[in-house]
Scaffold this active site. Structure first.
Site, mmCIF file in Angstrom:
data_model
loop_
_atom_site.group_PDB
_atom_site.id
_atom_site.type_symbol
_atom_site.label_atom_id
_atom_site.label_comp_id
_atom_site.label_asym_id
_atom_site.label_seq_id
_atom_site.Cartn_x
_atom_site.Cartn_y
_atom_site.Cartn_z
ATOM 1 C CE LYS A 83 -4.565 0.134 2.030
ATOM 2 N NZ LYS A 83 -5.306 0.212 3.297
HETATM 3 O O1 G3P Z 1 -7.681 0.814 5.105
HETATM 4 C C1 G3P Z 1 -8.158 2.015 4.600
HETATM 5 C C2 G3P Z 1 -9.566 2.368 4.981
HETATM 6 O O2 G3P Z 1 -10.433 1.301 4.758
HETATM 7 C C3 G3P Z 1 -9.708 3.059 6.299
HETATM 8 O O3 G3P Z 1 -11.035 3.180 6.739
HETATM 9 O O4 G3P Z 1 -12.747 3.752 8.412
HETATM 10 O O5 G3P Z 1 -10.348 4.431 8.811
HETATM 11 O O6 G3P Z 1 -11.715 5.578 7.078
HETATM 12 P P1 G3P Z 1 -11.479 4.295 7.818
#
Ligand code: G3P
Length: 215
Positions: A83
């Site tokens: 990533k």
């Molecule tokens: O891994 C990236 C993403 O899915 C993060 O999600 O809920 O922290 O915005 P969030």
């Protein structure tokens, strides 16, 4: 469409993998920090549970350092996907890594233009953050839909992962928008399994069956 699990918790990954519906896992530095465990060890354990793309994120912001970190992570297992944050330096790292056969997932994507650049740099995956866009007052899923449309129109092979998914309706919308993948938290995955009418219906079946036994 595939579902990935968005977590670094190996117990959750084991539970979800047993359902047979998970094709990969995504992590990020916040999710790893939440577990308070050694990063590489967690990634290694995940690769032993799920046989599919496992995203592990670099924490450097300069291309050379990102590539060095990525090469170390990629050595853990061939399923590891790196990533890379959506930065100009990140794009440089993506093209270098992909040309060496190391797959990348460009993260922190908040616009179709960023997604387009990631695809042109050769990324295997791009991750628009739906929930965080919604939080900021935008229609997050529009970025997913626009990105899918652009990639399809121009034959770009990069897969779109709808990320920052917060609830089951996001998953339905991602599927309708044509996202190749939605990466979902464990809680959302379990919410997807439930429906009140399933619970009511099962109770009635069980009660009727018990009545028959007691005749
Ligand atoms: O891994 C990236 C993403 O899915 C993060 O999600 O809920 O922290 O915005 P969030």
């Amino acid at each position: 469409m595939q579902l990935f699990l968005d977590t670094a918790n190996v117990d959750e990954i084991r539970e979800a993998a047993a359902l047979g519906v998970i094709s990969g896992v995504t992590t990020n530095p916040s999710l790893i920090a939440r577990e308070g465990r050694d990063f590489q060890q967690v990634v290694r354990e995940i690769t032993e549970i799920v046989d599919g793309p496992i995203s592990a994120e670099v924490i450097s912001t300069e291309a050379g350092a990102m590539v060095a970190e990525a090469e170390e992570l990629a050595r853990i297992h061939p399923n590891v996907v790196i990533k890379i944050p959506m930065l100009p330096e990140g794009l440089k790292a993506v093209s270098r890594l992909e040309s060496r056969g190391i797959r990348t997932n460009v993260t922190l994507v908040f616009s179709a233009n960023q997604a387009l650049l990631a695809a042109l740099a050769g990324a295997s995956y791009v991750s628009p953050f739906v929930g965080r866009l919604d939080d900021a007052g935008h229609e997050g899923m529009e970025v997913v839909a626009d990105t899918v449309e652009i990639f399809t129109l121009h034959g770009l092979q990069t897969k779109v992962i709808a990320a920052s998914i917060r609830h089951p309706l996001h998953v339905v919308a991602a599927a309708r928008a044509g996202a190749h993948v939605a990466t979902v938290p464990y809680k959302t995955l379990m919410q997807m399994t439930r429906h009140p009418l399933t619970e009511v219906g099962l109770k009635k079946f069980m009660d009727d069956w018990a009545r028959l036994q007691n005749r």
